[in-house]
Design an enzyme around this catalytic site. Structure first.
Site, PDB file in Angstrom:
ATOM      1  N   LYS A 293       0.046   5.381  -6.065  1.00 47.44           N
ATOM      2  CA  LYS A 293      -0.978   5.416  -7.134  1.00 47.44           C
ATOM      3  C   LYS A 293      -1.890   6.626  -6.950  1.00 47.44           C
ATOM      4  O   LYS A 293      -2.170   7.365  -7.887  1.00 47.44           O
ATOM      5  CB  LYS A 293      -1.767   4.111  -7.101  1.00 47.44           C
ATOM      6  CG  LYS A 293      -2.843   3.895  -8.144  1.00 47.44           C
ATOM      7  CD  LYS A 293      -4.182   4.469  -7.812  1.00 47.44           C
ATOM      8  CE  LYS A 293      -4.754   4.136  -6.477  1.00 47.44           C
ATOM      9  NZ  LYS A 293      -5.233   2.766  -6.311  1.00 47.44           N
TER      10      LYS A 293
ATOM     11  N   CYS B  72       0.824  -1.214   0.000  1.00 48.16           N
ATOM     12  CA  CYS B  72       0.000   0.000   0.000  1.00 48.16           C
ATOM     13  C   CYS B  72       0.859   1.267   0.000  1.00 48.16           C
ATOM     14  O   CYS B  72       0.672   2.157  -0.823  1.00 48.16           O
ATOM     15  CB  CYS B  72      -0.938  -0.015   1.207  1.00 48.16           C
ATOM     16  SG  CYS B  72      -1.868   1.502   1.368  1.00 48.16           S
TER      17      CYS B  72
HETATM   18  P1  NDP Z   1      -8.231  -7.800 -10.400  1.00 53.96           P
HETATM   19  O1  NDP Z   1      -8.622  -9.126  -9.866  1.00 53.96           O
HETATM   20  O2  NDP Z   1      -8.981  -6.593  -9.996  1.00 53.96           O
HETATM   21  O3  NDP Z   1      -8.243  -7.854 -11.990  1.00 53.96           O
HETATM   22  C1  NDP Z   1      -7.519  -8.822 -12.694  1.00 53.96           C
HETATM   23  C2  NDP Z   1      -7.857  -8.690 -14.147  1.00 53.96           C
HETATM   24  O4  NDP Z   1      -7.019  -9.543 -14.889  1.00 53.96           O
HETATM   25  C3  NDP Z   1      -9.298  -9.097 -14.461  1.00 53.96           C
HETATM   26  O5  NDP Z   1      -9.784  -8.296 -15.497  1.00 53.96           O
HETATM   27  C4  NDP Z   1      -9.124 -10.535 -14.902  1.00 53.96           C
HETATM   28  O6  NDP Z   1     -10.135 -10.969 -15.756  1.00 53.96           O
HETATM   29  C5  NDP Z   1      -7.821 -10.429 -15.681  1.00 53.96           C
HETATM   30  N1  NDP Z   1      -7.133 -11.706 -15.802  1.00 53.96           N
HETATM   31  C6  NDP Z   1      -6.842 -12.586 -14.837  1.00 53.96           C
HETATM   32  N2  NDP Z   1      -6.199 -13.646 -15.358  1.00 53.96           N
HETATM   33  C7  NDP Z   1      -6.101 -13.427 -16.686  1.00 53.96           C
HETATM   34  C8  NDP Z   1      -5.564 -14.161 -17.768  1.00 53.96           C
HETATM   35  N3  NDP Z   1      -5.005 -15.357 -17.571  1.00 53.96           N
HETATM   36  N4  NDP Z   1      -5.638 -13.634 -18.999  1.00 53.96           N
HETATM   37  C9  NDP Z   1      -6.232 -12.436 -19.201  1.00 53.96           C
HETATM   38  N5  NDP Z   1      -6.761 -11.677 -18.216  1.00 53.96           N
HETATM   39  C10 NDP Z   1      -6.689 -12.175 -16.979  1.00 53.96           C
HETATM   40  O7  NDP Z   1      -6.679  -7.685 -10.043  1.00 53.96           O
HETATM   41  P2  NDP Z   1      -5.668  -6.460 -10.132  1.00 53.96           P
HETATM   42  O8  NDP Z   1      -4.366  -7.073 -10.509  1.00 53.96           O
HETATM   43  O9  NDP Z   1      -6.211  -5.351 -10.942  1.00 53.96           O
HETATM   44  O10 NDP Z   1      -5.601  -5.985  -8.624  1.00 53.96           O
HETATM   45  C11 NDP Z   1      -5.275  -6.933  -7.612  1.00 53.96           C
HETATM   46  C12 NDP Z   1      -6.003  -6.614  -6.327  1.00 53.96           C
HETATM   47  O11 NDP Z   1      -5.417  -5.489  -5.723  1.00 53.96           O
HETATM   48  C13 NDP Z   1      -7.469  -6.229  -6.509  1.00 53.96           C
HETATM   49  O12 NDP Z   1      -8.304  -7.341  -6.613  1.00 53.96           O
HETATM   50  C14 NDP Z   1      -7.723  -5.445  -5.254  1.00 53.96           C
HETATM   51  O13 NDP Z   1      -7.981  -6.324  -4.212  1.00 53.96           O
HETATM   52  C15 NDP Z   1      -6.388  -4.743  -5.017  1.00 53.96           C
HETATM   53  N6  NDP Z   1      -6.400  -3.350  -5.521  1.00 53.96           N
HETATM   54  C16 NDP Z   1      -7.282  -2.459  -4.978  1.00 53.96           C
HETATM   55  C17 NDP Z   1      -7.322  -1.157  -5.428  1.00 53.96           C
HETATM   56  C18 NDP Z   1      -8.315  -0.203  -4.829  1.00 53.96           C
HETATM   57  O14 NDP Z   1      -8.856  -0.514  -3.759  1.00 53.96           O
HETATM   58  N7  NDP Z   1      -8.597   0.920  -5.472  1.00 53.96           N
HETATM   59  C19 NDP Z   1      -6.436  -0.676  -6.476  1.00 53.96           C
HETATM   60  C20 NDP Z   1      -5.560  -1.692  -6.999  1.00 53.96           C
HETATM   61  C21 NDP Z   1      -5.553  -2.976  -6.523  1.00 53.96           C
HETATM   62  P3  NDP Z   1     -11.489 -11.635 -15.186  1.00 53.96           P
HETATM   63  O15 NDP Z   1     -12.318 -10.507 -14.666  1.00 53.96           O
HETATM   64  O16 NDP Z   1     -12.041 -12.285 -16.381  1.00 53.96           O
HETATM   65  O17 NDP Z   1     -11.070 -12.593 -14.126  1.00 53.96           O
END
Ligand code: NDP
Length: 454
Positions: free
Chosen positions: A50, A42
């Site tokens: 961020k 964080c």
């Molecule tokens: P997310 O889970 O939010 O998003 C991951 C994305 O990657 C989704 O669109 C997912 O698609 C896609 N994805 C996963 N696997 C594949 C694959 N094999 N091929 C193509 N696309 C894929 O994760 P982030 O990495 O964005 O963030 C991680 C975590 O960090 C969040 O879940 C959250 O908990 C935390 N975070 C919180 C924030 C906030 O509170 N503002 C800001 C940033 C991070 P699909 O939907 O189809 O699974």
């Protein structure tokens, strides 16, 4: 004994720090092991840097909109190098504040990576993880090591950046391709776009932000497209190749893209590979450590919090889990974490915020006919003179049987600040009648929440 502690916390991120400080405030003898900077995801490579970038991007947008308000700013130039250095300095300042506050509480900080020798002894490995520098003993051990980005296993994956790399850059690229449609992908797509960087975003589904209310993701999609971000849905990454100074990015459909860099934002996983958890027989549930409602693992003196457990991976959740753990163990309290109505925000432009059930979750849980939806969308007054006007959307999900508000969702400026307060009311069981009898505050965007009459 010098190396014997009441509590060893592995990981000095938000959850680990909160728990170590709370335990020490009860008089516990606490050690914290951290191999990187104090502060964790964080503070060092997540929410804080961020959000500073989001503020910077908003300021740049305001400057570019200044003509609309009769302001003439003749020279507009931007140094991403200056911004990135300022952000790094701020992050180090915050890290130092955490270090000093631990010093004041007599918490012993060990630099290195923790690894279980047995259920009460932790070895500390050197920064290259090749040498054991020390072993320490803990009556209780808390695993708070956080997560790390997932990297898709495609040819050329070593050419890709993760969000960690963005905060280490000297300067921003001129163009970027982002893989993913989640929090990180959407936030960075908007940040980079607001800085004038060309953004392509590749999403494997047909919508953004899986799990969010579909109205929110639909409004975001329209705004992102309108603002110039090139979104490609139902598309996936095939391979990455170096092409001159930039990258050639091949997609499943057979098409190719060219951009300076590629950011993989495809989720995160617990960073537990080096902990030797199998040595002490810790039970897992999928990729997460299995814990009970007080974050205890199957090994009775070992607890786990934050991104290593299967709960919303958000900073305030990790902090609360850490404090509840220490209150229970060292303060003899009987607390549990309240996981109901956790507010969430995605800091896109405009931002998305939400608390409670989505429309589809509510309809599934209470049946279609028992759910009433109130929503409105409009161009907020702050956009009146802007050339590019963005919309706001407000939505309430109400249970007709008892009139309780089950979900409150907003797309638009300041929505995170507004939804934080709405979450207090929703946690208290607010009904739609109370929204209706609440006087509006005019002229604001959020007043629409109390004026959506039947
Ligand atoms: P997310 O889970 O939010 O998003 C991951 C994305 O990657 C989704 O669109 C997912 O698609 C896609 N994805 C996963 N696997 C594949 C694959 N094999 N091929 C193509 N696309 C894929 O994760 P982030 O990495 O964005 O963030 C991680 C975590 O960090 C969040 O879940 C959250 O908990 C935390 N975070 C919180 C924030 C906030 O509170 N503002 C800001 C940033 C991070 P699909 O939907 O189809 O699974």
């Amino acid at each position: 004994m010098e190396d014997k502690f009441d509590l060893i916390v592995i990981g000095a991120g938000s959850g680990g720090l909160a728990s170590a400080k709370r335990a020490a405030s009860y008089g516990a003898n606490v050690a914290v092991i951290e191999g990187s900077e104090i502060g964790g995801t964080c503070v060092i490579r997540g929410c804080v840097p961020k959000k500073l970038m989001v503020y910077a991007a908003k300021n740049r947008q305001a400057l570019y909109n200044s003509d609309a308000y009769g302001l003439t700013v003749s020279e507009k130039s931007f140094s991403s190098r200056t911004l990135l250095n300022k952000i790094r300095n701020e992050v180090l300042r915050l890290s130092e504040i955490h270090r000093k506050s631990m010093e004041k509480l007599n918490i012993k900080v060990f630099k290195g990576w923790g690894r279980f020798l047995n259920k009460k002894e932790v070895q500390i490995l050197s920064s290259n993880k090749k040498k054991v520098t020390k072993s320490i003993y803990g009556e209780k051990i808390l695993i708070a090591v956080g997560g790390e980005p997932n990297i898709l296993n495609v040819p050329g994956k070593e050419l890709a950046w993760t969000s960690d790399d963005i905060f280490r850059l000297d300067q921003f690229p001129k163009s970027i391709t982002i893989i993913g449609g989640g929090y990180i992908a959407c936030e960075f797509a908007c940040i980079f776009n607001d800085f004038g960087i060309e953004v392509n975003q590749i999403i494997r589904r047909d919508s953004l932000l899986t799990g969010f209310d579909t109205d929110l993701s639909a409004f975001l999609k329209d705004e992102m497209v309108e603002s110039g971000i090139k979104l490609q849905f139902k598309e996936e990454l095939e391979s990455i190749n170096q092409s001159g100074l930039g990258l050639e990015i091949s997609l499943h459909s057979g098409s190719t893209l060219h951009s300076d860099n590629l950011l993989m934002a495809t989720g995160r996983s617990p960073r537990i590979n080096d902990l030797n958890l199998s040595n002490i027989g810790i039970k897992m549930i999928g990729k997460y450590i299995e814990v009970d409602e007080v974050n205890q693992t199957n090994v009775s003196n070992v607890f786990a919090i934050g991104d290593v457990v299967d709960k919303p991976n958000l900073t305030p959740v990790a902090i609360e889990q850490g404090r509840v753990f220490s209150d229970n163990i060292f303060g003899n309290l009987k607390r549990v974490v309240n996981y109901e109505y956790i507010p969430k925000a995605v800091f896109t432009n405009p931002e998305i915020s939400t608390v409670g059930l989505t429309e589809s979750e509510a309809k599934k849980l209470y049946n279609n006919e028992n759910i009433e939806i109130f929503k409105c969308s409009f161009t907020p007054m702050s956009n009146t003179f802007k050339v590019k006007k963005s919309k706001s959307m407000l939505k309430l999900v109400v249970n007709k049987l008892d009139n309780r508000v089950l979900g409150c969702h907003m797309f638009g400026e300041s929505s995170s600040e507004i939804i934080q307060m709405a979450s207090v009311a929703i946690n208290a069981g607010v009904t739609k009648e109370i929204f209706d009898m609440t006087m509006a505050l005019h002229p604001t965007v959020s007043e629409e929440f109390v004026t959506m009459y039947r």
